[in-house]
Structure formats: structure tokens, C-alpha cells
Design a protein around this motif. Structure first.
Motif, PDB file in Angstrom:
ATOM      1  N   THR A  13       0.834  -1.198   0.000  1.00  0.00           N
ATOM      2  CA  THR A  13       0.000   0.000   0.000  1.00  0.00           C
ATOM      3  C   THR A  13       0.871   1.251   0.000  1.00  0.00           C
ATOM      4  OG1 THR A  13      -1.680  -1.172   1.250  1.00  0.00           O
ATOM      5  CG2 THR A  13      -1.839   1.219   1.242  1.00  0.00           C
ATOM      6  N   LEU A  14       1.893   1.251   0.857  1.00  0.00           N
ATOM      7  CA  LEU A  14       2.755   2.426   0.953  1.00  0.00           C
ATOM      8  C   LEU A  14       3.557   2.643  -0.326  1.00  0.00           C
ATOM      9  CD1 LEU A  14       4.042   2.169   4.638  1.00  0.00           C
ATOM     10  CD2 LEU A  14       2.011   3.324   3.722  1.00  0.00           C
ATOM     11  N   ALA A  15       4.027   1.543  -0.908  1.00  0.00           N
ATOM     12  CA  ALA A  15       4.798   1.652  -2.149  1.00  0.00           C
ATOM     13  C   ALA A  15       3.921   2.227  -3.261  1.00  0.00           C
ATOM     14  CB  ALA A  15       5.342   0.278  -2.556  1.00  0.00           C
ATOM     15  N   TYR A  16       2.719   1.708  -3.366  1.00  0.00           N
ATOM     16  CA  TYR A  16       1.790   2.193  -4.396  1.00  0.00           C
ATOM     17  C   TYR A  16       1.487   3.667  -4.174  1.00  0.00           C
ATOM     18  CZ  TYR A  16      -2.373   2.714  -7.284  1.00  0.00           C
ATOM     19  OH  TYR A  16      -3.274   3.153  -8.215  1.00  0.00           O
ATOM     20  N   ARG A  17       1.204   4.011  -2.921  1.00  0.00           N
ATOM     21  CA  ARG A  17       0.865   5.396  -2.570  1.00  0.00           C
ATOM     22  C   ARG A  17       1.971   6.359  -3.006  1.00  0.00           C
ATOM     23  NH1 ARG A  17       1.594   6.768   3.622  1.00  0.00           N
ATOM     24  NH2 ARG A  17       3.716   6.988   2.862  1.00  0.00           N
ATOM     25  N   ASP A  18       3.202   6.014  -2.657  1.00  0.00           N
ATOM     26  CA  ASP A  18       4.306   6.924  -2.952  1.00  0.00           C
ATOM     27  C   ASP A  18       4.543   7.072  -4.451  1.00  0.00           C
ATOM     28  OD1 ASP A  18       4.482   7.294  -0.274  1.00  0.00           O
ATOM     29  OD2 ASP A  18       6.166   5.909   0.027  1.00  0.00           O
ATOM     30  N   ARG A  19       4.385   5.975  -5.179  1.00  0.00           N
ATOM     31  CA  ARG A  19       4.548   6.061  -6.635  1.00  0.00           C
ATOM     32  C   ARG A  19       3.462   6.935  -7.257  1.00  0.00           C
ATOM     33  NH1 ARG A  19       3.389   1.322  -9.053  1.00  0.00           N
ATOM     34  NH2 ARG A  19       3.620   0.149  -7.121  1.00  0.00           N
ATOM     35  N   LEU A  20       2.232   6.756  -6.790  1.00  0.00           N
ATOM     36  CA  LEU A  20       1.103   7.514  -7.333  1.00  0.00           C
ATOM     37  C   LEU A  20       1.302   9.016  -7.113  1.00  0.00           C
ATOM     38  CD1 LEU A  20      -1.847   7.501  -8.514  1.00  0.00           C
ATOM     39  CD2 LEU A  20      -2.632   7.490  -6.142  1.00  0.00           C
ATOM     40  N   VAL A  21       1.660   9.370  -5.893  1.00  0.00           N
ATOM     41  CA  VAL A  21       1.846  10.777  -5.543  1.00  0.00           C
ATOM     42  C   VAL A  21       2.935  11.399  -6.414  1.00  0.00           C
ATOM     43  CG1 VAL A  21       2.730  12.258  -3.706  1.00  0.00           C
ATOM     44  CG2 VAL A  21       0.973  10.546  -3.207  1.00  0.00           C
ATOM     45  N   GLU A  22       4.003  10.637  -6.616  1.00  0.00           N
ATOM     46  CA  GLU A  22       5.118  11.066  -7.460  1.00  0.00           C
ATOM     47  C   GLU A  22       4.634  11.315  -8.898  1.00  0.00           C
ATOM     48  OE1 GLU A  22       8.564  11.065  -6.636  1.00  0.00           O
ATOM     49  OE2 GLU A  22       8.945  11.786  -8.682  1.00  0.00           O
ATOM     50  N   ARG A  23       3.881  10.365  -9.428  1.00  0.00           N
ATOM     51  CA  ARG A  23       3.451  10.436 -10.821  1.00  0.00           C
ATOM     52  C   ARG A  23       2.540  11.633 -11.079  1.00  0.00           C
ATOM     53  NH1 ARG A  23      -0.957   8.357 -13.475  1.00  0.00           N
ATOM     54  NH2 ARG A  23      -1.618   7.004 -11.773  1.00  0.00           N
ATOM     55  N   ILE A  24       1.618  11.910 -10.165  1.00  0.00           N
ATOM     56  CA  ILE A  24       0.653  12.978 -10.438  1.00  0.00           C
ATOM     57  C   ILE A  24       1.099  14.320  -9.855  1.00  0.00           C
ATOM     58  CG2 ILE A  24      -1.262  11.340 -10.529  1.00  0.00           C
ATOM     59  CD1 ILE A  24      -2.125  12.340  -7.773  1.00  0.00           C
ATOM     60  N   GLY A  25       2.214  14.329  -9.162  1.00  0.00           N
ATOM     61  CA  GLY A  25       2.722  15.584  -8.614  1.00  0.00           C
ATOM     62  C   GLY A  25       1.846  16.168  -7.525  1.00  0.00           C
ATOM     63  N   ALA A  26       1.277  15.299  -6.711  1.00  0.00           N
ATOM     64  CA  ALA A  26       0.412  15.788  -5.633  1.00  0.00           C
ATOM     65  C   ALA A  26       1.198  15.924  -4.331  1.00  0.00           C
ATOM     66  CB  ALA A  26      -0.747  14.821  -5.422  1.00  0.00           C
ATOM     67  N   THR A  27       0.631  16.650  -3.388  1.00  0.00           N
ATOM     68  CA  THR A  27       1.216  16.736  -2.056  1.00  0.00           C
ATOM     69  C   THR A  27       0.599  15.638  -1.198  1.00  0.00           C
ATOM     70  OG1 THR A  27       1.212  19.117  -2.323  1.00  0.00           O
ATOM     71  CG2 THR A  27       1.584  18.275  -0.091  1.00  0.00           C
ATOM     72  N   LEU A  28       1.439  14.908  -0.471  1.00  0.00           N
ATOM     73  CA  LEU A  28       0.920  13.870   0.421  1.00  0.00           C
ATOM     74  C   LEU A  28       1.118  14.286   1.867  1.00  0.00           C
ATOM     75  CD1 LEU A  28      -0.109  10.887   0.884  1.00  0.00           C
ATOM     76  CD2 LEU A  28       2.307  10.300   1.114  1.00  0.00           C
ATOM     77  N   LEU A  29       0.052  14.201   2.647  1.00  0.00           N
ATOM     78  CA  LEU A  29       0.153  14.429   4.082  1.00  0.00           C
ATOM     79  C   LEU A  29      -0.170  13.116   4.773  1.00  0.00           C
ATOM     80  CD1 LEU A  29      -1.942  17.713   4.183  1.00  0.00           C
ATOM     81  CD2 LEU A  29       0.550  17.527   4.201  1.00  0.00           C
TER      82      LEU A  29
END
Ligand SMILES: Nc1nc2c(ncn2[C@@H]2O[C@H](COP(=O)(O)OP(=O)(O)O)[C@@H](O)[C@H]2O)c(=O)[nH]1
Lengths: 425, 301
Positions: free
Chosen positions: B72-88
Motif C-alpha cells: 500500500t505504501l509503495a503504491y501510494r508513494d509512486r502515485l503521488v510522485e506520478r501525479i505531482g500531488a502533495t501527500l500528508l
């Protein structure tokens, strides 16, 4: 029914309908039956219902429990709010807005009816048309639901007798002149035993029509949408602030009427500025045309001032613009509406202050005739009112367009939605 | 009749995009609640579509119980990277360390309920005024009645008896200081709609949803994933099975299903044939018949 879920799903349409009936007419049982026979009920839900039925000392599986809602309501033994249910057949996906039949809950019926393409009204075959039946039909008609389906239920309790059914139909015909549906269909059913709900009844060979599910699967879903008057209320302005899309600017919204194409000359209201649609954008691409109820964004040829609340339209079918409107208002709040009261009005994506200038008269929801009392509008009452708004509204009559013709009133102090209205003109 | 017909998935999509744009227009500080599950992944996809070519105008918030599947964490971090979003990230461990909540004990201990406090604390800390969530009305009885724009008082609580009427396409997001809204753009989607939409849009999904071999054990008829922090009762034997997740949440309460489905098409077919709801496999809902309603009133997702 053979059905390939990974292929057939692309061809399914969506139908929203609402159900109404007096308490004990069998509404919960009917919905339970539709869900059960269309296999929308799962084993764990079944187990929960079985356990609950047993705890109550009920031997038979009580279908009505499938639609039973929150705990406090379950304890009171009644449904008291709008609840949404879902089921699908290979042809369609259905959304049911399940609303209660209690007198004091007109507001919930109105809520459920606002987005429905069809209304099912239940009549207990033993009781025939009651005051509540009339009220339910009137509300569905006021809210301009295109189709009414009248289910005469509990036919098993009247020996599946055609005479009983025919008499109810004849009674109903006396109401017809007051109703504004595109079409009204009647079905004799037994929700409890399943006759004519999903499966054709073996007990009523005298009935030549379709089952309830057949009717729901074949109603024309497009009725109720307006494809002639171009309406695009602007929701949000998209500006990427980004090097690859430096000067990009588009107006996002949902098409609420008519058809738009690139090259169309458009007029922005209320300003009256004109331009041409350069492109209809969607994610990573563009469309050759846009129609209701699509969510898209428009790029225009000219750099003109447009913001949320403006309406993009076309000169051949302009909406009305005015600061004064007549509205059929349904009051939703315990604190009554009074003439002279001020509220925040919301219509499409626009928000303006308004004052209630006049309450012409209430509507007697049992007869749909004007009443006399004009002092105030209490919760669950409907009345014709005149509103003055602080800035011009861009709108259509509700009878022409349910989206651009509807308003809500918000209390400035509590922010609650206190009234909902349909613009007459 | 005319040719302007729209199919059900496209209509649901149009409705969700409309709701998402209303959030961006009506609120000052929205946030998207991202759990790593399919519903929140679909919400991210819909958000991308709603604002394209601009970026999503709000951050993603993950409430981290500390009991995650690594995938879950790996997927989350890749997704955030790809779309250029801010993750909190809001950490339940921190909430526990601060003494704001007390960790449950015993074999059924879960941090699922504790998440509520972390969520409300995080919303207050960043002064978020709208939290977009992936809850669906078909999931559970209490949800069937919830509005799309769902009001929360200053304590974050939901009052099911006093919900604002919601009619037509008009969503009332007006509120007092300190209050916030939960907004559910895919309220009208079913589990099947979500998977069919994933198939239609070819959305990349975390590997947990597809069949894989995993160490699991059975409790009260539900298969649970084994992990170091999972306490076992006597007689609960860990075995290796071919499983997949039907929902993804905190490990302690996410049941897994025995399944060989290894593509989205397989999953759609599997769901078409299944006779158990997805929440039926969630251990947290089994606690009582009205479990969800109680949690929702308190401010749960
Ligand atoms: N005999 C018979 N009983 C029915 C039928 N439909 C519903 N009932 C019964 O009527 C009662 C009220 O039904 P319910 O579905 O709870 O009504 P609601 O209040 O309209 O939701 C229950 O005892 C049902 O079992 C029917 O078609 N035939």
C-alpha cells in the motif's frame, strides 16, 4: 439471462426512481423483492436479516428488513429518511431513492423525487386510493418526474381479482387531469409473493401488461433531459499555471441543456458577452460535442470575463433573466418561512441573497388546489411565492429544465437548507 | 429519441466530476482522504480528470495506522510522485504517543477506531474544511442515508437525524467556523461499478487486489493476513494460501478472500459471481449490526 459482466457493462444505462406509499402498503417488501429476485442481496446481508427476524420471533424471512435503515429507526419500526438502494440487471443499473410515506415527511419525498426519472406509487388493493396516494402522486407530478408507475399491491389478499384492480384504475382516472406525467403505467402485483414484480404472475392471466421490472428496464431514460436549449452553468475556471499550458484557461461545468459543438457561437449570461467555442475539453483530449449530463470544460476563442455562476448559452434559445421570480416552494425547516424573510438562494452554480416578497397562497397537497392561508409556510408545506434576488438570475421554468429551473434557500444564520423551489416563471 | 445517450459508468463519472468540482469551488481548504484502497484510487483518477490539464488543487491525506501492507505504501508513494500531488500523513502512532487515545488490547485489538481521533486532529491542524472520501452508499446501511455533502459539527460528528436536504444538483457547503464537510463523490457507485470503471479506464491497481500467496489464518470465518503485530488465539494456525484483498485497509481488520483472480477482468467476473458483500469480509463491521453507524456518528470516515 446470460450476461458477460466484462462486456455487457458498457451498454448499460442508469435509471433513477423513487418509491412512495403509505405505511404498510408494502414498499419495503417490494424493494426487498426487487433486490432479492434480481440477486442484489448477498449471503451476509441475508444472514443478518435472518438473525434479526429470528430475534423478533419471526419464522419467515421478512423481505422488508433488507431495506431497513439506521438503528433508531429500526427500533421505532419505521423508515424516516431518504435511503438509496442499488441493483442492476444486464440491461440497466438502478438507483432507488426510498422515501417514507408519513405525513410529516413531505420533505423527504420531495428530496427523493428531485433526481428521479420515474416514481413508483404503491396502493394497497384492499384500501384503494387514499389521501396519501393522492399526495404522493401530486408531489411526483410537481417535481416533474417523467414517469409514474402505479403498483396495486397485495393482490393476493383480494383473490387476484380483476374487478378490484379495474375499480382502482377507474378511481385513479379521476385524478389524471391534475397530473403532468409523460406517461402513467399500472401493474397489479403481490410484493410478498413476487407476482408481476420480476416474474410474470401465474394468478393474473387477465393482466396483459409487463412486469414491474420490465417496465423499469424499458422506460425511455432521456425523457426529462432537455436537448434543445443550450445551458452550461460555469462551475470552476481551470488554469494550470504551468509551463506546458501557460495560457490555458477553460470553463468547467456540466451541460444542463442542449448540445454544444466546437465552432458554436455562444453568449455568456448575465453579461451578454459573446464568443465562440474553440474546444470542448476532457481528460487528455477533446470531444466533437457535449450534451446533458456530461461534465466537460470549454475553451473559448476570446479572452472575456467569465466566472462561476455565469451561464454559457446560445442565441437561438436564450434563458430568462430576471431579479424577480415566482417559485413553487416546499418548506423543509421547522422554523416557518415568512413573507419579508431574507435567505441565501442557490441556483445552478450561482449564489445570491434574496427576500421573500410575497406568499401568494399555499397549495393543498391533498387536492393540488390553492389554499387560503397566506401568513407563513411551515415545514412540509408547499406554496407559491414571489422572490426578489439581489443580482439577476439566469434560469428557465422548471417545467422546461429541472436543473436550471430549481432553487434552494439557505438560512443565513444556521446555513441549513430550509426551502426548495421550482421556478414557475 | 435522439443519439445523445450516455452509459451508466459515464453518467456516474460525470456526476462524480461535477461533485469534485463543486468541492474545489465551494471550499477553501479541501483534502482528499487517501487510504490506498480502490475507492480512493478511483477518486484520485476522477480528480485528475476533473481539473486536467491543471494539477489536482488539493493534497492527499493518508491516515496511517502503522499497520499497513507494505504494498500500500509503495503504491501510494509512486502515485503521488506520478501525479505531482502533495501527500500528508496523519499518524495513529503519534496520537497514541500523545496520549490522545489508548491502544486496544487483546486478540481483536485494532487501530481502526483510533483512526477517528487522528483524522479529526489532522483536519483541525490543517484547518481543512472539506474532506473528500470514497465511501459508497451500497457498502453499508448507515451509509445508504448519508448525503453527498455531509455536514460535520465542530466536534467532527455526524447527526443522521439532522441532515441537510439535498436536491437536484445543488450542494450546500455553507458552514460555520470550525465545522467541516465530508464529501462523497462516488456515493452512487457500487463495488461492481468501481471495478468496471477501473477496467474501462485501465487504472493501475495495487498488487494486493490480485491473487498472491500469503500467510493467513482464519478467525470467525474470516481469513486474515498474518503480520508480526497480529495476535493469534490458540488453535489459529497460519497457512499459505492464494488470496487477494477485496478491500484494503488496516491489516488488523482487512479480511482477504481465497481467489485466483489475477486481472481486473477476473475480478469483475468474480464479483459478479460472489454472494458476500465486500464489508462482510471486514472484521471491524462484524462487531455489531450497527457498528458502522456508531463509528460514523463519532466522526469516522
Ligand atoms: N399478503 C401480502 N402482504 C404484503 C404484501 N406486501 C407487503 N405485505 C405485508 O404488509 C406489511 C407491510 O409491509 P412493508 O413492506 O413493511 O410496508 P411499508 O411500510 O410500506 O414498507 C408486512 O407485514 C408485509 O409482509 C403483499 O403483496 N401481499
Amino acid at each position: 439471462m446470460t450476461h458477460n459482466p466484462t462486456q455487457g457493462y458498457l451498454d448499460m444505462e442508469l435509471l433513477r426512481f423513487t418509491t412512495a406509499g403509505s405505511v404498510d402498503d408494502g414498499k419495503s417488501t417490494l424493494i426487498g423483492r426487487l433486490l432479492y429476485d434480481s440477486k442484489a442481496i448477498f449471503e451476509d446481508q441475508m444472514e443478518a436479516v435472518r438473525n434479526y427476524s429470528l430475534r423478533k420471533g419471526n419464522q419467515d424471512l421478512d423481505l422488508s428488513l433488507f431495506t431497513d435503515g439506521l438503528r433508531s429507526e429500526r427500533e421505532q419500526g419505521i423508515t424516516i429518511d431518504v435511503a438509496y438502494r442499488y441493483f442492476a440487471t444486464p440491461r440497466r443499473k438502478f438507483i432507488i431513492a426510498d422515501t417514507p410515506g408519513h405525513i410529516q415527511y413531505t420533505r423527504n419525498m420531495v428530496t427523493g423525487a428531485s433526481t428521479a426519472n420515474a416514481a413508483i406509487v404503491l396502493i394497497d388493493a384492499r384500501n384503494g386510493i387514499t389521501e396519501q396516494t393522492r399526495r404522493h402522486c401530486f408531489i411526483a407530478s410537481l417535481l416533474r418526474i417523467p414517469y409514474l408507475i402505479v403498483c396495486v399491491n397485495k393482490m393476493d389478499l383480494v383473490g387476484f381479482d380483476q374487478k378490484v384492480y379495474d375499480e382502482i384504475l377507474a378511481d385513479f382516472n379521476l385524478l389524471r387531469s391534475k397530473l403532468s406525467f409523460n406517461d402513467i403505467t399500472f401493474v397489479p402485483i403481490s410484493a410478498l409473493q413476487g407476482d408481476n414484480v420480476v416474474e410474470k404472475s401465474g394468478m393474473m392471466s387477465w393482466y396483459q401488461g409487463s412486469t414491474l421490472l420490465d417496465i423499469l428496464e424499458t422506460l425511455d431514460i432521456q425523457t426529462g433531459l432537455n436537448y434543445t436549449d443550450a445551458r452550461f452553468p460555469v462551475q470552476y475556471v481551470i488554469r494550470p499555471h504551468d509551463d506546458s499550458y501557460h495560457d490555458y484557461r477553460s470553463y468547467a461545468g456540466r451541460v444542463e441543456g442542449g448540445v454544444f459543438k466546437p465552432g458554436d457561437k455562444v453568449v455568456v449570461l448575465p453579461s451578454g458577452l459573446t464568443s465562440t467555442i474553440e474546444s470542448i475539453d476532457v481528460f487528455q483530449g477533446s470531444l466533437p460535442e457535449a450534451f446533458p449530463p456530461q461534465s466537460v470544460s470549454f475553451r473559448l476563442a476570446d479572452d472575456i470575463d467569465i466566472s462561476r455562476g455565469d451561464v454559457i448559452s446560445k442565441v437561438d434559445s436564450l434563458p430568462q433573466i430576471s431579479q424577480e421570480i415566482d417559485v413553487m416552494m416546499c418548506w423543509m425547516n421547522l422554523r416557518p418561512m415568512k413573507a419579508g424573510g431574507t435567505y441565501v438562494l442557490r441556483q445552478t452554480t450561482r449564489e445570491v441573497k434574496c427576500i421573500v416578497k410575497e406568499l401568494y397562497h399555499k397549495i393543498d397537497i391533498n387536492t393540488l388546489e390553492p389554499g387560503t392561508d397566506t401568513n407563513n409556510l411551515a415545514a412540509n408545506e408547499i406554496g407559491l411565492v414571489n422572490l426578489k434576488v439581489a443580482k439577476p438570475l439566469v434560469y428557465d421554468a422548471y417545467s422546461r429544465n429541472r436543473q436550471t429551473g430549481s432553487v434552494i434557500l439557505v438560512d443565513e444564520g444556521t446555513n441549513e437548507t430550509v426551502g426548495v423551489g421550482m421556478i414557475i416563471g | 429519441m435522439n443519439t445523445y445517450r450516455i452509459k451508466h459508468l459515464r453518467e456516474l463519472e460525470a456526476e462524480a466530476i461535477y461533485i469534485i468540482r463543486e468541492v474545489a469551488a465551494q471550499f477553501e481548504r479541501p483534502v482528499l482522504l487517501f487510504s490506498g484502497g480502490k475507492d480512493s484510487i478511483v477518486l484520485v483518477h476522477l480528480s485528475l480528470k476533473a481539473f486536467w490539464p491543471a494539477r489536482i488543487p488539493y493534497p492527499l491525506l493518508h491516515i496511517d495506522t502503522g499497520h499497513n501492507f507494505a504494498e500500500t505504501l509503495a503504491y501510494r508513494d509512486r502515485l503521488v510522485e506520478r501525479i505531482g500531488a502533495t501527500l500528508l500523513v496523519g499518524s495513529v502512532q503519534e496520537t497514541i504517543d500523545q496520549g490522545r487515545v489508548v491502544e486496544e488490547r487483546g486478540v481483536n485489538a485494532s487501530r481502526n477506531v483510533l483512526q477517528t481521533t487522528t483524522l479529526l486532529d489532522t483536519i483541525a491542524r490543517y484547518r481543512f474544511d472539506a474532506a473528500i472520501g470514497g465511501a459508497r452508499r451500497d457498502e453499508e446501511k448507515a451509509r445508504a442515508k448519508e448525503r453527498i455533502f455531509s455536514h460535520r459539527d465542530e466536534f467532527g460528528q455526524w447527526d443522521p437525524k439532522n441532515q441537510r436536504p439535498e436536491l437536484w444538483n445543488i450542494f450546500n457547503g455553507r458552514k460555520l467556523m470550525g465545522e467541516h464537510f465530508r464529501v462523497f463523490p462516488i456515493s452512487n457507485w457500487t463495488e461492481m461499478d468501481v471495478w468496471q470503471y477501473i477496467l474501462l479506464e485501465q487504472i493501475e491497481m495495487p498488487s494486493l487486489y490480485f491473487t498472491h500467496r500469503r500467510k493467513v489464518f482464519q478467525r470467525d470465518g474470516v481469513w486474515l493476513a498474518d503480520a508480526p503485530f497480529m495476535m493469534k488465539r490458540q488453535g489459529e494456525e497460519v497457512v499459505e494460501m492464494d488470496v487477494r484483498c477485496r478491500t484494503i485497509g488496516d491489516v488488523t481488520c482487512t479480511g482477504v478472500t481465497l481467489s485466483m483472480a489475477d486481472s481486473v477482468e477476473d475480478i469483475v467476473n468474480e464479483i459478479a459471481a460472489t454472494r458476500v458483500t465486500e464489508r462482510g469480509g471486514r472484521y471491524d463491521d462484524r462487531r455489531s449490526d450497527a457498528a458502522m453507524e456508531d463509528r460514523k456518528r463519532e466522526g469516522y470516515f
